[in-house]
Design a protein around this motif. Sequence first.
Motif, PDB file in Angstrom:
ATOM      1  N   ASP A 130       0.809  -1.224   0.000  1.00 14.65           N
ATOM      2  CA  ASP A 130       0.000   0.000   0.000  1.00 14.65           C
ATOM      3  C   ASP A 130       0.839   1.270   0.000  1.00 14.65           C
ATOM      4  O   ASP A 130       0.315   2.372   0.133  1.00 14.65           O
ATOM      5  N   SER A 131       2.183   1.117  -0.128  1.00  9.04           N
ATOM      6  CA  SER A 131       3.060   2.294  -0.149  1.00  9.04           C
ATOM      7  C   SER A 131       4.366   1.926  -0.825  1.00  9.04           C
ATOM      8  O   SER A 131       4.691   0.741  -0.993  1.00  9.04           O
ATOM      9  N   LEU A 132       5.132   2.962  -1.199  1.00  7.25           N
ATOM     10  CA  LEU A 132       6.451   2.705  -1.788  1.00  7.25           C
ATOM     11  C   LEU A 132       7.363   2.023  -0.780  1.00  7.25           C
ATOM     12  O   LEU A 132       8.182   1.161  -1.142  1.00  7.25           O
ATOM     13  N   ALA A 133       7.228   2.392   0.487  1.00  8.40           N
ATOM     14  CA  ALA A 133       8.034   1.740   1.523  1.00  8.40           C
ATOM     15  C   ALA A 133       7.694   0.249   1.597  1.00  8.40           C
ATOM     16  O   ALA A 133       8.585  -0.606   1.773  1.00  8.40           O
ATOM     17  N   GLY A 134       6.412  -0.072   1.424  1.00  5.76           N
ATOM     18  CA  GLY A 134       5.999  -1.473   1.428  1.00  5.76           C
ATOM     19  C   GLY A 134       6.580  -2.228   0.241  1.00  5.76           C
ATOM     20  O   GLY A 134       6.968  -3.399   0.370  1.00  5.76           O
ATOM     21  N   ILE A 135       6.639  -1.564  -0.908  1.00  3.61           N
ATOM     22  CA  ILE A 135       7.241  -2.195  -2.085  1.00  3.61           C
ATOM     23  C   ILE A 135       8.725  -2.455  -1.844  1.00  3.61           C
ATOM     24  O   ILE A 135       9.239  -3.536  -2.147  1.00  3.61           O
TER      25      ILE A 135
ATOM     26  N   GLY B 235       1.612  -7.034 -10.823  1.00  2.00           N
ATOM     27  CA  GLY B 235       0.389  -7.063 -10.038  1.00  2.00           C
ATOM     28  C   GLY B 235      -0.461  -5.809 -10.226  1.00  2.00           C
ATOM     29  O   GLY B 235       0.005  -4.782 -10.715  1.00  2.00           O
ATOM     30  N   ALA B 236      -1.704  -5.927  -9.837  1.00  2.00           N
ATOM     31  CA  ALA B 236      -2.632  -4.791  -9.886  1.00  2.00           C
ATOM     32  C   ALA B 236      -2.519  -4.007  -8.589  1.00  2.00           C
ATOM     33  O   ALA B 236      -2.698  -4.552  -7.503  1.00  2.00           O
ATOM     34  N   THR B 237      -2.191  -2.722  -8.714  1.00  2.00           N
ATOM     35  CA  THR B 237      -1.977  -1.907  -7.521  1.00  2.00           C
ATOM     36  C   THR B 237      -2.388  -0.465  -7.775  1.00  2.00           C
ATOM     37  O   THR B 237      -2.170   0.080  -8.873  1.00  2.00           O
ATOM     38  N   SER B 238      -2.940   0.145  -6.748  1.00  2.00           N
ATOM     39  CA  SER B 238      -3.304   1.564  -6.854  1.00  2.00           C
ATOM     40  C   SER B 238      -2.066   2.453  -6.906  1.00  2.00           C
ATOM     41  O   SER B 238      -2.167   3.655  -7.188  1.00  2.00           O
ATOM     42  N   LEU B 239      -0.903   1.873  -6.647  1.00  2.36           N
ATOM     43  CA  LEU B 239       0.348   2.623  -6.729  1.00  2.36           C
ATOM     44  C   LEU B 239       0.866   2.728  -8.162  1.00  2.36           C
ATOM     45  O   LEU B 239       1.890   3.371  -8.408  1.00  2.36           O
ATOM     46  N   HIS B 240       0.186   2.084  -9.108  1.00  4.89           N
ATOM     47  CA  HIS B 240       0.646   2.079 -10.498  1.00  4.89           C
ATOM     48  C   HIS B 240       0.894   3.489 -11.048  1.00  4.89           C
ATOM     49  O   HIS B 240       1.956   3.745 -11.630  1.00  4.89           O
ATOM     50  N   PRO B 241      -0.048   4.444 -10.886  1.00  7.02           N
ATOM     51  CA  PRO B 241       0.215   5.802 -11.408  1.00  7.02           C
ATOM     52  C   PRO B 241       1.450   6.437 -10.765  1.00  7.02           C
ATOM     53  O   PRO B 241       2.198   7.174 -11.434  1.00  7.02           O
ATOM     54  N   LEU B 242       1.671   6.159  -9.486  1.00  2.87           N
ATOM     55  CA  LEU B 242       2.830   6.717  -8.794  1.00  2.87           C
ATOM     56  C   LEU B 242       4.129   6.126  -9.358  1.00  2.87           C
ATOM     57  O   LEU B 242       5.110   6.849  -9.581  1.00  2.87           O
ATOM     58  N   LEU B 243       4.116   4.842  -9.612  1.00  2.00           N
ATOM     59  CA  LEU B 243       5.311   4.182 -10.154  1.00  2.00           C
ATOM     60  C   LEU B 243       5.641   4.667 -11.563  1.00  2.00           C
ATOM     61  O   LEU B 243       6.793   4.572 -11.997  1.00  2.00           O
ATOM     62  N   GLU B 244       4.644   5.191 -12.274  1.00  2.00           N
ATOM     63  CA  GLU B 244       4.864   5.683 -13.633  1.00  2.00           C
ATOM     64  C   GLU B 244       5.482   7.078 -13.649  1.00  2.00           C
ATOM     65  O   GLU B 244       5.963   7.525 -14.693  1.00  2.00           O
ATOM     66  N   ARG B 245       5.474   7.765 -12.514  1.00  2.00           N
ATOM     67  CA  ARG B 245       6.009   9.127 -12.492  1.00  2.00           C
ATOM     68  C   ARG B 245       7.522   9.118 -12.722  1.00  2.00           C
ATOM     69  O   ARG B 245       8.226   8.223 -12.230  1.00  2.00           O
ATOM     70  N   PRO B 246       8.027  10.101 -13.457  1.00  2.00           N
ATOM     71  CA  PRO B 246       9.470  10.159 -13.727  1.00  2.00           C
ATOM     72  C   PRO B 246      10.289  10.184 -12.435  1.00  2.00           C
ATOM     73  O   PRO B 246       9.965  10.927 -11.500  1.00  2.00           O
ATOM     74  N   GLY B 247      11.305   9.363 -12.384  1.00  2.00           N
ATOM     75  CA  GLY B 247      12.234   9.370 -11.256  1.00  2.00           C
ATOM     76  C   GLY B 247      11.862   8.456 -10.105  1.00  2.00           C
ATOM     77  O   GLY B 247      12.720   8.146  -9.265  1.00  2.00           O
TER      78      GLY B 247
END
Length: 428
Positions: free
Chosen positions: A281-286, A314-326
């Motif tokens: 549920d978070s980048l820290a979790g990833i 996997g399907a995750t609500s973090l997908h848009p965040l992971l697509e951000r540059p950097g």
Amino acid sequence: MPKQLTFIHAADLHLGASFRGLRALSDVWANRLFSAIVEAYDRVIDAALDRQVDFVVIAGDIFDSARASYGDYLHFFEGLKRLDKAGIPSYLVSGNHDPYTSWTRDFFAFPPSTRMLPADRPGFELFVREGEPLCIIGGRGYYNQTWPIDECIAEGVTRAAAEQALAELHPRAGEAPFAVGVLHTGLDVDPVKAPVEPRVLMRAGMDYWALGHIHLKLAYPSFDDPRLVFSGCIQGRDVKETGERGVYQVTLTEGARNRVEFIPTASVVWQRMAVDVSDCDSLAGIADKIMRELFRENGKAHCEQMVARITLEGATSLHPLLERPGVLDDLRKHVNDSYSEFFCDTLLDATVQPRDKEALRSEGLFPSVFLQVAEAQRGNAEGEVAYVQDEFLKKNVPLPGSCIRAVQELAEDAENLVLDLLSQGDER
């Protein structure tokens, strides 16, 4: 009592290999892998000494370059001297990376018990134990970096030819219960590098063929009956060479099937990893899950350190965040800074946005029409391949075979990409 023979089958040492691609990401890890190849060779020698084998066979590509450095030669010859001092002979052939013409004899002379088989003709040696002929060794190396397409590298490498060639110096050579062939060949796996049909080798009268060139562990007909064997390389050099790497201890026994035991030699192992982050549920979790998976893979790999190419799935609500540059670069840096024994050379995002495709279909809007078309297209695999082929031809680019094999997976990726773009439009 049946006679028995044990030896180390090694190949593709690639001493002196550079790591230009990795060096662009990390000088530290490029240097670590450079030293790992040297360490792997030392482990080959250590294994031979610790197990007190009868001899060692190295089936080509000892050096990565036809112009090996003085230091590479020095280290290699020191290993041969250790074997010689322990009374363990070594038998070598040259490969396409270090052809016969490239060996600089001015640097060092081989120890008395080391033999390099010739490259311009088949060569044969006889291993004698306690005054009794035990094993014929026959083979042929690469003369230069290419092999003539109209010549067979295995021609003349037979037990019958060996007995005839050795008869004058060793009248009792024919009494040897075992015969081992050594070649650097593509067999029927690589049609470019001195290919040989397996049946040709199987008819040559050899009990075991120690082969080099293919950087994989392979055995023909099988590992239950290993007659033609590739030991693979002793240390993986890039992400194409994943998993544990090493050599085989081969045991030949009269009246019994051959036995091979894998001995890992790589201190650094490359891995491709897919990490399902659908429960994060978070980048820290990833980041935490990546580390857990790295430790799990490392425990199975029998290595000290690991370089990994990691794909997030996997399907995750973090997908848009992971697509951000950097974001992926920062996440990769965090992983690499967390534990010095692991290095992630590339972090890839293959996650998808959670969505209810059935709900989209029922809405009757554009996404519904798109999904119907995409589904119909996936039902026509030949049509998909033809379409992709045509697009590549328009750009004068050949379609890779890997794309043909993965066309269904690519179609699903394209579907998710379009839905992502459509949802971004909704957000705007």
